[in-house]
Motif scaffolding. Structure first.
Motif, PDB file in Angstrom:
ATOM      1  N   ASP A  23      51.300  38.968  54.313  1.00 52.87           N
ATOM      2  CA  ASP A  23      50.825  37.711  53.734  1.00 52.87           C
ATOM      3  C   ASP A  23      50.874  37.843  52.216  1.00 52.87           C
ATOM      4  OD1 ASP A  23      49.935  35.158  53.603  1.00 52.87           O
ATOM      5  OD2 ASP A  23      47.812  35.646  53.847  1.00 52.87           O
ATOM      6  N   ARG A  24      50.947  36.719  51.565  1.00 52.41           N
ATOM      7  CA  ARG A  24      51.051  36.697  50.110  1.00 52.41           C
ATOM      8  C   ARG A  24      49.671  36.704  49.480  1.00 52.41           C
ATOM      9  NH1 ARG A  24      53.713  31.803  46.494  1.00 52.41           N
ATOM     10  NH2 ARG A  24      53.223  32.698  44.436  1.00 52.41           N
ATOM     11  N   LEU A  25      49.545  37.451  48.404  1.00 46.82           N
ATOM     12  CA  LEU A  25      48.317  37.481  47.615  1.00 46.82           C
ATOM     13  C   LEU A  25      48.390  36.348  46.592  1.00 46.82           C
ATOM     14  CD1 LEU A  25      47.916  41.321  47.040  1.00 46.82           C
ATOM     15  CD2 LEU A  25      46.365  39.868  48.343  1.00 46.82           C
ATOM     16  N   LYS A  26      47.794  35.218  46.937  1.00 45.08           N
ATOM     17  CA  LYS A  26      47.837  34.047  46.073  1.00 45.08           C
ATOM     18  C   LYS A  26      46.583  33.967  45.212  1.00 45.08           C
ATOM     19  CE  LYS A  26      50.535  31.262  49.330  1.00 45.08           C
ATOM     20  NZ  LYS A  26      50.595  29.992  50.095  1.00 45.08           N
ATOM     21  N   GLY A  27      46.751  33.444  44.025  1.00 50.82           N
ATOM     22  CA  GLY A  27      45.618  33.223  43.143  1.00 50.82           C
ATOM     23  C   GLY A  27      45.137  34.454  42.412  1.00 50.82           C
ATOM     24  N   LEU A  28      46.007  35.427  42.166  1.00 49.83           N
ATOM     25  CA  LEU A  28      45.607  36.610  41.404  1.00 49.83           C
ATOM     26  C   LEU A  28      45.419  36.249  39.937  1.00 49.83           C
ATOM     27  CD1 LEU A  28      47.977  39.359  42.880  1.00 49.83           C
ATOM     28  CD2 LEU A  28      45.524  39.129  43.276  1.00 49.83           C
ATOM     29  N   SER A  29      44.394  36.788  39.352  1.00 51.86           N
ATOM     30  CA  SER A  29      44.151  36.572  37.926  1.00 51.86           C
ATOM     31  C   SER A  29      44.975  37.564  37.104  1.00 51.86           C
ATOM     32  CB  SER A  29      42.659  36.738  37.622  1.00 51.86           C
ATOM     33  OG  SER A  29      42.232  38.050  37.906  1.00 51.86           O
ATOM     34  N   GLY A  30      44.982  37.339  35.787  1.00 51.83           N
ATOM     35  CA  GLY A  30      45.689  38.267  34.915  1.00 51.83           C
ATOM     36  C   GLY A  30      45.105  39.671  34.967  1.00 51.83           C
ATOM     37  N   GLY A 224      38.942  38.137  54.488  1.00 49.82           N
ATOM     38  CA  GLY A 224      40.117  38.181  53.638  1.00 49.82           C
ATOM     39  C   GLY A 224      39.912  38.779  52.272  1.00 49.82           C
ATOM     40  N   GLU A 225      38.735  39.329  51.969  1.00 49.43           N
ATOM     41  CA  GLU A 225      38.505  39.931  50.652  1.00 49.43           C
ATOM     42  C   GLU A 225      39.196  41.288  50.573  1.00 49.43           C
ATOM     43  OE1 GLU A 225      34.544  40.046  48.200  1.00 49.43           O
ATOM     44  OE2 GLU A 225      34.717  41.886  49.396  1.00 49.43           O
ATOM     45  N   VAL A 226      39.950  41.517  49.492  1.00 52.39           N
ATOM     46  CA  VAL A 226      40.724  42.740  49.302  1.00 52.39           C
ATOM     47  C   VAL A 226      40.107  43.549  48.171  1.00 52.39           C
ATOM     48  CG1 VAL A 226      43.010  43.705  48.852  1.00 52.39           C
ATOM     49  CG2 VAL A 226      42.802  41.515  50.032  1.00 52.39           C
ATOM     50  N   SER A 227      39.826  44.808  48.466  1.00 54.86           N
ATOM     51  CA  SER A 227      39.295  45.720  47.443  1.00 54.86           C
ATOM     52  C   SER A 227      40.068  47.036  47.504  1.00 54.86           C
ATOM     53  CB  SER A 227      37.803  45.973  47.660  1.00 54.86           C
ATOM     54  OG  SER A 227      37.590  46.633  48.895  1.00 54.86           O
ATOM     55  N   ARG A 252      45.000  35.550  54.351  1.00 56.28           N
ATOM     56  CA  ARG A 252      44.907  34.798  55.597  1.00 56.28           C
ATOM     57  C   ARG A 252      46.174  35.079  56.407  1.00 56.28           C
ATOM     58  NH1 ARG A 252      40.554  34.498  53.999  1.00 56.28           N
ATOM     59  NH2 ARG A 252      39.195  32.690  53.700  1.00 56.28           N
ATOM     60  N   PHE A 253      46.080  36.005  57.338  1.00 55.63           N
ATOM     61  CA  PHE A 253      47.242  36.349  58.155  1.00 55.63           C
ATOM     62  C   PHE A 253      47.466  35.252  59.198  1.00 55.63           C
ATOM     63  CE2 PHE A 253      45.927  40.686  56.832  1.00 55.63           C
ATOM     64  CZ  PHE A 253      47.090  41.038  56.184  1.00 55.63           C
ATOM     65  N   ALA A 254      48.575  34.534  59.071  1.00 60.52           N
ATOM     66  CA  ALA A 254      48.885  33.477  60.035  1.00 60.52           C
ATOM     67  C   ALA A 254      49.435  34.054  61.328  1.00 60.52           C
ATOM     68  CB  ALA A 254      49.884  32.493  59.425  1.00 60.52           C
ATOM     69  N   ARG A 256      49.509  36.821  64.118  1.00 62.05           N
ATOM     70  CA  ARG A 256      48.681  37.862  64.727  1.00 62.05           C
ATOM     71  C   ARG A 256      47.398  38.100  63.945  1.00 62.05           C
ATOM     72  NH1 ARG A 256      52.207  42.756  67.436  1.00 62.05           N
ATOM     73  NH2 ARG A 256      53.242  41.468  69.000  1.00 62.05           N
ATOM     74  N   GLY A 257      46.898  37.042  63.337  1.00 59.14           N
ATOM     75  CA  GLY A 257      45.666  37.178  62.584  1.00 59.14           C
ATOM     76  C   GLY A 257      44.472  37.498  63.458  1.00 59.14           C
ATOM     77  N   THR A 258      44.443  36.952  64.673  1.00 59.24           N
ATOM     78  CA  THR A 258      43.321  37.232  65.579  1.00 59.24           C
ATOM     79  C   THR A 258      43.314  38.692  65.992  1.00 59.24           C
ATOM     80  OG1 THR A 258      43.467  34.955  66.402  1.00 59.24           O
ATOM     81  CG2 THR A 258      42.231  36.531  67.732  1.00 59.24           C
ATOM     82  N   GLU A 259      44.487  39.231  66.286  1.00 60.73           N
ATOM     83  CA  GLU A 259      44.569  40.644  66.664  1.00 60.73           C
ATOM     84  C   GLU A 259      44.140  41.546  65.514  1.00 60.73           C
ATOM     85  OE1 GLU A 259      47.959  43.744  68.420  1.00 60.73           O
ATOM     86  OE2 GLU A 259      48.400  41.605  68.148  1.00 60.73           O
ATOM     87  N   TRP A 260      44.555  41.186  64.301  1.00 57.55           N
ATOM     88  CA  TRP A 260      44.141  41.982  63.138  1.00 57.55           C
ATOM     89  C   TRP A 260      42.634  41.898  62.935  1.00 57.55           C
ATOM     90  CZ3 TRP A 260      41.900  39.648  58.822  1.00 57.55           C
ATOM     91  CH2 TRP A 260      41.628  40.496  57.743  1.00 57.55           C
ATOM     92  N   ALA A 261      42.050  40.710  63.078  1.00 58.15           N
ATOM     93  CA  ALA A 261      40.608  40.551  62.895  1.00 58.15           C
ATOM     94  C   ALA A 261      39.824  41.351  63.929  1.00 58.15           C
ATOM     95  CB  ALA A 261      40.234  39.071  62.971  1.00 58.15           C
ATOM     96  N   ASP A 262      40.311  41.419  65.158  1.00 66.27           N
ATOM     97  CA  ASP A 262      39.625  42.215  66.180  1.00 66.27           C
ATOM     98  C   ASP A 262      39.597  43.693  65.805  1.00 66.27           C
ATOM     99  OD1 ASP A 262      39.235  39.912  67.591  1.00 66.27           O
ATOM    100  OD2 ASP A 262      40.962  40.204  68.930  1.00 66.27           O
ATOM    101  N   ARG A 263      40.705  44.190  65.262  1.00 71.66           N
ATOM    102  CA  ARG A 263      40.743  45.601  64.852  1.00 71.66           C
ATOM    103  C   ARG A 263      39.813  45.863  63.663  1.00 71.66           C
ATOM    104  NH1 ARG A 263      44.578  48.835  67.010  1.00 71.66           N
ATOM    105  NH2 ARG A 263      44.273  50.283  65.269  1.00 71.66           N
ATOM    106  N   VAL A 264      39.789  44.924  62.734  1.00 73.20           N
ATOM    107  CA  VAL A 264      38.938  45.114  61.556  1.00 73.20           C
ATOM    108  C   VAL A 264      37.467  45.086  61.949  1.00 73.20           C
ATOM    109  CG1 VAL A 264      38.244  44.050  59.385  1.00 73.20           C
ATOM    110  CG2 VAL A 264      40.658  44.274  59.930  1.00 73.20           C
ATOM    111  N   HIS A 265      37.082  44.179  62.819  1.00 72.12           N
ATOM    112  CA  HIS A 265      35.696  44.112  63.266  1.00 72.12           C
ATOM    113  C   HIS A 265      35.291  45.380  64.012  1.00 72.12           C
ATOM    114  CE1 HIS A 265      34.236  40.177  62.103  1.00 72.12           C
ATOM    115  NE2 HIS A 265      35.392  39.631  62.475  1.00 72.12           N
ATOM    116  N   ALA A 266      36.226  45.992  64.736  1.00 71.14           N
ATOM    117  CA  ALA A 266      35.933  47.207  65.495  1.00 71.14           C
ATOM    118  C   ALA A 266      36.120  48.476  64.683  1.00 71.14           C
ATOM    119  CB  ALA A 266      36.811  47.266  66.743  1.00 71.14           C
TER     120      ALA A 266
END
Length: 536
Positions: A23-30, A224-227, A252-254, A256-266
């Protein structure tokens, strides 16, 4: 007559064991872009140094040396960044070794072919099993010189292989060569420099099961927060506790986003990679993880509802649906794609064609696709096919590796099994036995469509020939049908077949063969037309 080689048995291909989404990282600041560039450049320099050390170690590298490299990098980054860098260096060295071995084998095969052709008389024609002698004395002399060049090259590659020496260019050998041809590539020096630097950055981290959200170095929360955990020299740029920097962009992974979210939650392991597309000026984040190996279903179970035979070509996929008895159903389908343009464009074209193929197969209630097990790694040399430049270009243009990887991955997600068959003689025998019978007044069957039928029949375990008639012992009718015929419920089984070799009788001219099915065109007494004329 040339001997036909043994045909390998078909098998069900194992499904893919990994997933990668982007997915693309949109809205990055300088400030975000500055931190990403500094972090990528710093870790990229460490990765370059570590790769040089790994290449110098060669075959003498061991676990203790790996641990020493990791300790040295930890002081300049962190323990997890050091582990990711050393693992990437080891994987890159192993990949270079595999490529070196493939190059060594290709040189040996080319040398053997040239030596065999040089041993034959000039002008001697080759058999079906191999090429013949060279056409002229000039070509023979040129090939003898090339043989010595290849022998010297083989000696260098063999010495590198035995010594464990590899040659790797971080950023890509092709991009490095573009630096000397900027005008031909249509690039300015600063544009090339931006691409070169972006290709040599290092911003990737392996996942860790049990850690928060599956990755401690590059962490992506379910919302979706990236650190990013900054390396030690850049810790002063952190905007969050524990030396972390939180990006202002959200993911926002369009797909297989649900599969990714399940792994992250677990808190299951998820690997991440951040990279910059310098040509477009866009930042992307790629998430990947391993999936548990799926059970490969038996071949007979996969073929329960028939199969879709697929013939791979340079610009399209020819497909035809077959029932369990090997009979073609419906009309053939063609799924085209373009094999020109950039690598991303070609990859997108292949994905689009495969998606349409899988959608059509599912609409036909078929859960199995049969495809040739193609591998042209040893078939691309000019010594293999001589002066057939168009055929060599055609073979080189077939995206066999990309198709195989994409099809297995996409078919596994769609619940469709892939059966790989031996590609021997499928195009030749398919055209011989199926192209003419499947051609009618409203349908033109191509050679590729007939090859798809042959591939499907081979996957089903049926012979490619339409009939297997044994010689009769006598001429009585008690023997019944001696050939493999269509079942009684098949449509059109009693219709007249269009002949492809002319008339069945020797007394009729050959130009009347196309009217063999028309009973009104036969010259004999009691003809239908004569009865109409003589009737009062």
């Amino acid at each position: 007559m040339a001997e036909v080689r043994a045909i390998a048995a078909p098998y069900v291909a194992a499904p893919a064991c990994g997933v990668a989404i982007r997915d693309r990282l949109k809205g990055l600041s300088g400030q975000d872009e500055m931190v990403l560039r500094l972090t990528g450049a710093h870790l990229g320099a460490l990765a370059s140094k570590d790769l040089a050390v790994r290449c110098r170690d060669g075959l003498a590298h061991g676990a203790d040396r790996w641990a020493a490299r990791k300790r040295e990098l930890t002081t300049q980054s962190s323990a997890r960044w050091a582990g990711a860098i050393t693992k990437a260096s080891h994987d890159q060295w192993a990949l270079a070794r595999r490529g070196q071995l493939a190059h060594l084998q290709a040189l040996r095969a080319e040398i053997a072919t040239i030596a065999q052709r040089l041993s034959l008389p000039v002008g001697q024609k080759g058999a079906k099993g191999g090429p013949g002698g060279y056409r002229s004395r000039q070509e023979w002399f040129a090939k003898s010189r090339r043989l010595r060049v290849l022998a010297d090259r083989l000696a260098v590659v063999r010495a590198d292989w035995q010594g464990g020496r590899v040659r790797i260019v971080r950023g890509g050998k092709r991009l490095a060569g573009v630096r000397h041809h900027l005008e031909a590539a249509g690039l300015e020096e600063h544009e090339w420099r931006a691409r070169w630097q972006a290709a040599r950055w290092f911003l990737q981290a392996d996942g860790e099961s049990g850690k928060r959200y599956g990755n401690e170095t590059i962490r992506v929360s379910p919302d979706g927060e990236v650190s990013i955990r900054l390396p030690a020299p850049l810790a002063h740029l952190a905007n969050a506790p524990h030396g972390r920097y939180v990006l202002s962009a959200h993911i926002r992974f369009a797909h297989r986003g649900t599969e990714w979210a399940d792994r992250v939650h677990a808190d299951q392991a998820v690997a991440y990679r951040i990279h910059l597309d310098a040509e477009r000026g866009r930042w992307y984040l790629t998430a990947s993880w391993h999936t548990p190996p799926a059970t490969v279903i038996p071949l007979q179970a996969a073929l329960t509802h028939g199969v879709v035979g697929v013939d791979t070509n340079a610009d399209h996929l020819a497909a035809w649906r077959l029932d369990t008895h090997g009979n073609p159903i419906g009309n053939p389908r063609r799924f085209s794609y373009e094999s020109s343009g950039s690598a991303e464009h070609r990859d997108a074209q292949v994905r689009h064609a495969l998606r349409r193929l899988l959608t059509w197969a599912k609409s036909c209630s078929v859960r199995t696709i049969a495809i040739e097990d193609l591998d042209f790694q040893a078939e691309k040399t000019r010594e293999k096919h001589g002066r057939r430049k168009r055929f060599r270009k055609l073979v080189s243009g077939l995206p066999t590796g990309r198709l195989r990887a994409r099809l297995v991955s996409m078919a596994g997600a769609a619940g469709i099994a892939i059966v790989a068959v031996d590609p021997a003689y499928t195009s030749r025998w398919g055209a011989q036995h199926w192209q003419a019978p499947l051609t009618g007044k409203t349908r033109t069957t191509t050679r590729h469509d007939a090859a798809a039928v042959a591939i499907g029949r081979r996957a089903l375990g049926h012979p490619i020939r339409r009939r297997t008639a044994p010689p009769p012992t006598h001429r009585s009718d008690e023997q019944g049908h001696r050939t493999v015929q269509a079942r009684p419920e098949a449509c059109g089984r009693e219709e007249t077949r269009p002949p492809h070799t002319g008339s069945c009788t020797r007394c009729m001219p050959l130009d009347r063969g196309e009217q063999a099915g028309d009973q009104c065109a036969q010259h004999r007494s009691g003809h239908t037309a004569e009865q109409l004329l003589l009737s009062p």
